[in-house]
Design a protein around this motif. Structure first.
Motif, PDB file in Angstrom:
ATOM      1  N   ASN A 112       0.822  -1.208   0.000  1.00 24.90           N
ATOM      2  CA  ASN A 112       0.000   0.000   0.000  1.00 24.90           C
ATOM      3  C   ASN A 112       0.853   1.255   0.000  1.00 24.90           C
ATOM      4  O   ASN A 112       0.540   2.245  -0.677  1.00 24.90           O
ATOM      5  N   ALA A 113       1.947   1.225   0.754  1.00 23.01           N
ATOM      6  CA  ALA A 113       2.829   2.397   0.805  1.00 23.01           C
ATOM      7  C   ALA A 113       3.501   2.636  -0.551  1.00 23.01           C
ATOM      8  O   ALA A 113       3.670   3.781  -0.969  1.00 23.01           O
ATOM      9  N   THR A 114       3.859   1.542  -1.237  1.00 23.82           N
ATOM     10  CA  THR A 114       4.459   1.683  -2.573  1.00 23.82           C
ATOM     11  C   THR A 114       3.458   2.300  -3.549  1.00 23.82           C
ATOM     12  O   THR A 114       3.811   3.173  -4.348  1.00 23.82           O
ATOM     13  N   LEU A 115       2.202   1.844  -3.470  1.00 25.01           N
ATOM     14  CA  LEU A 115       1.162   2.443  -4.310  1.00 25.01           C
ATOM     15  C   LEU A 115       0.987   3.924  -3.992  1.00 25.01           C
ATOM     16  O   LEU A 115       0.810   4.756  -4.893  1.00 25.01           O
ATOM     17  N   PHE A 116       1.021   4.259  -2.694  1.00 23.20           N
ATOM     18  CA  PHE A 116       0.857   5.656  -2.278  1.00 23.20           C
ATOM     19  C   PHE A 116       1.966   6.519  -2.851  1.00 23.20           C
ATOM     20  O   PHE A 116       1.719   7.592  -3.430  1.00 23.20           O
ATOM     21  N   PHE A 117       3.221   6.061  -2.701  1.00 21.46           N
ATOM     22  CA  PHE A 117       4.349   6.855  -3.193  1.00 21.46           C
ATOM     23  C   PHE A 117       4.348   6.930  -4.722  1.00 21.46           C
ATOM     24  O   PHE A 117       4.714   7.961  -5.301  1.00 21.46           O
ATOM     25  N   PHE A 118       3.948   5.846  -5.394  1.00 24.97           N
ATOM     26  CA  PHE A 118       3.874   5.897  -6.850  1.00 24.97           C
ATOM     27  C   PHE A 118       2.804   6.884  -7.293  1.00 24.97           C
ATOM     28  O   PHE A 118       3.005   7.650  -8.255  1.00 24.97           O
ATOM     29  N   GLN A 119       1.677   6.882  -6.587  1.00 25.40           N
ATOM     30  CA  GLN A 119       0.586   7.794  -6.925  1.00 25.40           C
ATOM     31  C   GLN A 119       0.996   9.250  -6.729  1.00 25.40           C
ATOM     32  O   GLN A 119       0.714  10.109  -7.574  1.00 25.40           O
ATOM     33  N   THR A 120       1.669   9.522  -5.621  1.00 24.70           N
ATOM     34  CA  THR A 120       1.958  10.916  -5.269  1.00 24.70           C
ATOM     35  C   THR A 120       3.264  11.426  -5.869  1.00 24.70           C
ATOM     36  O   THR A 120       3.343  12.593  -6.285  1.00 24.70           O
ATOM     37  N   LEU A 121       4.302  10.592  -5.943  1.00 23.69           N
ATOM     38  CA  LEU A 121       5.618  11.053  -6.381  1.00 23.69           C
ATOM     39  C   LEU A 121       5.838  10.859  -7.876  1.00 23.69           C
ATOM     40  O   LEU A 121       6.437  11.722  -8.525  1.00 23.69           O
ATOM     41  N   VAL A 122       5.385   9.758  -8.438  1.00 24.48           N
ATOM     42  CA  VAL A 122       5.609   9.476  -9.855  1.00 24.48           C
ATOM     43  C   VAL A 122       4.471  10.038 -10.706  1.00 24.48           C
ATOM     44  O   VAL A 122       4.698  10.774 -11.669  1.00 24.48           O
ATOM     45  N   ALA A 123       3.229   9.694 -10.335  1.00 32.06           N
ATOM     46  CA  ALA A 123       2.077  10.187 -11.095  1.00 32.06           C
ATOM     47  C   ALA A 123       1.714  11.622 -10.735  1.00 32.06           C
ATOM     48  O   ALA A 123       1.019  12.292 -11.487  1.00 32.06           O
ATOM     49  N   GLY A 124       2.163  12.098  -9.576  1.00 28.95           N
ATOM     50  CA  GLY A 124       1.887  13.477  -9.165  1.00 28.95           C
ATOM     51  C   GLY A 124       0.441  13.727  -8.805  1.00 28.95           C
ATOM     52  O   GLY A 124      -0.091  14.814  -9.031  1.00 28.95           O
ATOM     53  N   ASP A 125      -0.221  12.722  -8.220  1.00 30.46           N
ATOM     54  CA  ASP A 125      -1.638  12.827  -7.906  1.00 30.46           C
ATOM     55  C   ASP A 125      -1.844  13.060  -6.415  1.00 30.46           C
ATOM     56  O   ASP A 125      -1.554  12.188  -5.596  1.00 30.46           O
ATOM     57  N   SER A 126      -2.331  14.235  -6.038  1.00 30.06           N
ATOM     58  CA  SER A 126      -2.758  14.542  -4.659  1.00 30.06           C
ATOM     59  C   SER A 126      -1.685  14.210  -3.627  1.00 30.06           C
ATOM     60  O   SER A 126      -1.892  13.421  -2.713  1.00 30.06           O
ATOM     61  N   TRP A 127      -0.537  14.855  -3.769  1.00 30.52           N
ATOM     62  CA  TRP A 127       0.560  14.581  -2.830  1.00 30.52           C
ATOM     63  C   TRP A 127       0.168  14.923  -1.396  1.00 30.52           C
ATOM     64  O   TRP A 127       0.490  14.203  -0.461  1.00 30.52           O
ATOM     65  N   GLY A 128      -0.541  16.011  -1.214  1.00 37.37           N
ATOM     66  CA  GLY A 128      -0.825  16.449   0.151  1.00 37.37           C
ATOM     67  C   GLY A 128      -2.096  15.889   0.761  1.00 37.37           C
ATOM     68  O   GLY A 128      -2.416  16.199   1.920  1.00 37.37           O
ATOM     69  N   ALA A 129      -2.847  15.061   0.006  1.00 33.73           N
ATOM     70  CA  ALA A 129      -4.136  14.585   0.510  1.00 33.73           C
ATOM     71  C   ALA A 129      -3.985  13.837   1.823  1.00 33.73           C
ATOM     72  O   ALA A 129      -4.745  14.052   2.762  1.00 33.73           O
ATOM     73  N   CYS A 130      -3.004  12.941   1.903  1.00 30.58           N
ATOM     74  CA  CYS A 130      -2.777  12.179   3.131  1.00 30.58           C
ATOM     75  C   CYS A 130      -1.586  12.711   3.922  1.00 30.58           C
ATOM     76  O   CYS A 130      -1.592  12.672   5.156  1.00 30.58           O
ATOM     77  N   ALA A 131      -0.561  13.177   3.203  1.00 29.64           N
ATOM     78  CA  ALA A 131       0.688  13.538   3.870  1.00 29.64           C
ATOM     79  C   ALA A 131       0.532  14.767   4.766  1.00 29.64           C
ATOM     80  O   ALA A 131       1.124  14.825   5.854  1.00 29.64           O
ATOM     81  N   ILE A 132      -0.241  15.757   4.346  1.00 28.56           N
ATOM     82  CA  ILE A 132      -0.336  16.999   5.125  1.00 28.56           C
ATOM     83  C   ILE A 132      -0.917  16.746   6.507  1.00 28.56           C
ATOM     84  O   ILE A 132      -0.385  17.247   7.521  1.00 28.56           O
ATOM     85  N   SER A 133      -1.976  15.966   6.605  1.00 27.69           N
ATOM     86  CA  SER A 133      -2.571  15.700   7.926  1.00 27.69           C
ATOM     87  C   SER A 133      -1.614  14.929   8.820  1.00 27.69           C
ATOM     88  O   SER A 133      -1.564  15.147  10.025  1.00 27.69           O
ATOM     89  N   ILE A 134      -0.817  14.034   8.230  1.00 26.43           N
ATOM     90  CA  ILE A 134       0.164  13.279   9.024  1.00 26.43           C
ATOM     91  C   ILE A 134       1.270  14.202   9.512  1.00 26.43           C
ATOM     92  O   ILE A 134       1.695  14.131  10.680  1.00 26.43           O
ATOM     93  N   VAL A 135       1.762  15.085   8.628  1.00 28.57           N
ATOM     94  CA  VAL A 135       2.825  16.012   9.012  1.00 28.57           C
ATOM     95  C   VAL A 135       2.327  16.978  10.084  1.00 28.57           C
ATOM     96  O   VAL A 135       3.069  17.322  11.034  1.00 28.57           O
ATOM     97  N   GLN A 136       1.097  17.437   9.982  1.00 27.32           N
ATOM     98  CA  GLN A 136       0.555  18.332  11.002  1.00 27.32           C
ATOM     99  C   GLN A 136       0.451  17.649  12.369  1.00 27.32           C
ATOM    100  O   GLN A 136       0.678  18.273  13.404  1.00 27.32           O
TER     101      GLN A 136
END
Length: 340
Positions: free
Chosen positions: A184-208
């Protein structure tokens, strides 16, 4: 191997692609286990298969045993054409049998024949050569990207998941599951880092919630998106440039081979014109040979009329009435192959 025949086969291939599109759309709307292909499309496929079969027979008649042995380029195309035709016959024979339904997928290979049309357009042909040359770099780059994503996924599952599972994540259920496993984490990073889709959707709440996780997310972003992907892109561009240069060298080789073939053709023509075997040609022999369809076609491409040929002959024989045909061949061959 004529321009008219190539143009006709190009039209057939383009028409075949249109039929494939309509056939695929009809199959997509069809309930599982049923055949919804219109009867006229099935009959059209039979006609197209007959045309492809005729093409193979014509090439076989022309090349004979050389059909499979005229170099790797001819070998690849001829084998591909033969495979497409054989799979087409097998698909028709096994039509309606579920256990052979996978054979119908081989029809997609017919679209590969579009590459034959591309070869007629130098710019597109060069682009295709560049793309083919860069394929290895693209595949290796993909493997490197996946490897780096797996490394960051291992770290994310260990460091982020303990904090992530306590967050409500109003963004959706996916954010709750994003770091629950390495997959799941690999899919998440591929979605956000490679495809550039909604990088902050999950990461921002975790960082906050846990600011320290910003280090992991930012390092993953820089290493994959800014670093490795740009290196892969640079490698792809370099390989495409190498393939383009290789294509130029190949064209030079083909041009030299064409010049040699033309020289041999001129020798054969002059030997036929030289009826007395003196290795010299007279004006009468030259005019008789001028009406040879092959000679006339070559001279027409050089924009030489009958009067031009006679003037050249007059300048070369120097009052002797005959010209050594080796000299004549040299003059015409030089005029034919020189750059415009």
């Amino acid at each position: 191997e004529t321009s008219i025949f190539d143009a006709f086969m190009g039209f057939v291939i383009l028409f075949n692609v249109l039929i494939m599109i309509m056939e695929t759309d009809a199959a997509a709307e069809c309930p599982p286990g049923l055949s919804c292909t219109p009867y006229w499309i099935e009959m059209t496929n039979v006609v197209l298969l007959a045309i492809y079969t005729l093409e193979i027979l014509l090439r076989w008649n022309m090349l004979r045993c050389g059909y499979f042995g005229c170099g790797w380029r001819f070998l690849n195309w001829n084998m591909l054409d033969l495979f497409i035709v054989v799979s087409g016959f097998m698909s028709i024979i096994s039509n309606g049998l579920k256990k052979f339904s996978m054979l119908r997928l081989f029809r997609v290979l017919r679209i590969v024949r579009m590459a034959k049309i591309v070869r007629k357009f130098p710019t597109l042909n060069m682009m295709i050569h560049g793309f083919a040359g860069a394929m290895q770099s693209m595949l290796v780059g993909l493997l490197l990207i996946l490897l780096l994503l797996i490394i960051w996924s291992l770290l994310a599952v260990e460091l982020v998941q303990p904090q992530n599972k306590d967050l409500p994540h109003e963004e959706g259920e996916w954010c709750l599951l994003a770091f629950s496993s390495v997959w799941n984490a690999t899919l998440f990073f591929f979605q956000t880092l490679v495809a550039g889709d909604s990088w902050g959707a999950c990461a921002i709440s975790i960082v906050q919630y846990k600011p320290a996780t910003f280090i992991l997310f930012s390092l993953a972003l820089v290493s994959v998106n800014v670093g490795l992907m740009n290196l892969v892109l640079a490698s792809i561009v370099d390989k495409a440039a190498e393939a383009r240069e290789g294509s130029k060298a190949e064209r030079l080789i083909q041009k030299k081979k064409w010049e040699q073939d033309q020289l041999l053709l001129w020798h054969q023509i002059m030997e036929d014109i030289d009826t007395d075997g003196s290795r010299s040609i007279s004006e009468a022999e030259l005019m008789q040979g001028y009406h040879n369809p092959i000679v006339k076609e070559i001279l027409d491409t050089m924009h030489l009329s009958q009067a031009d040929v006679l003037n050249l002959f007059s300048m070369m024989h120097g009052g002797a009435g005959e010209v050594n045909y080796e000299e004549f061949i040299g003059a015409f061959h030089k005029a034919q192959v020189q750059d415009p």
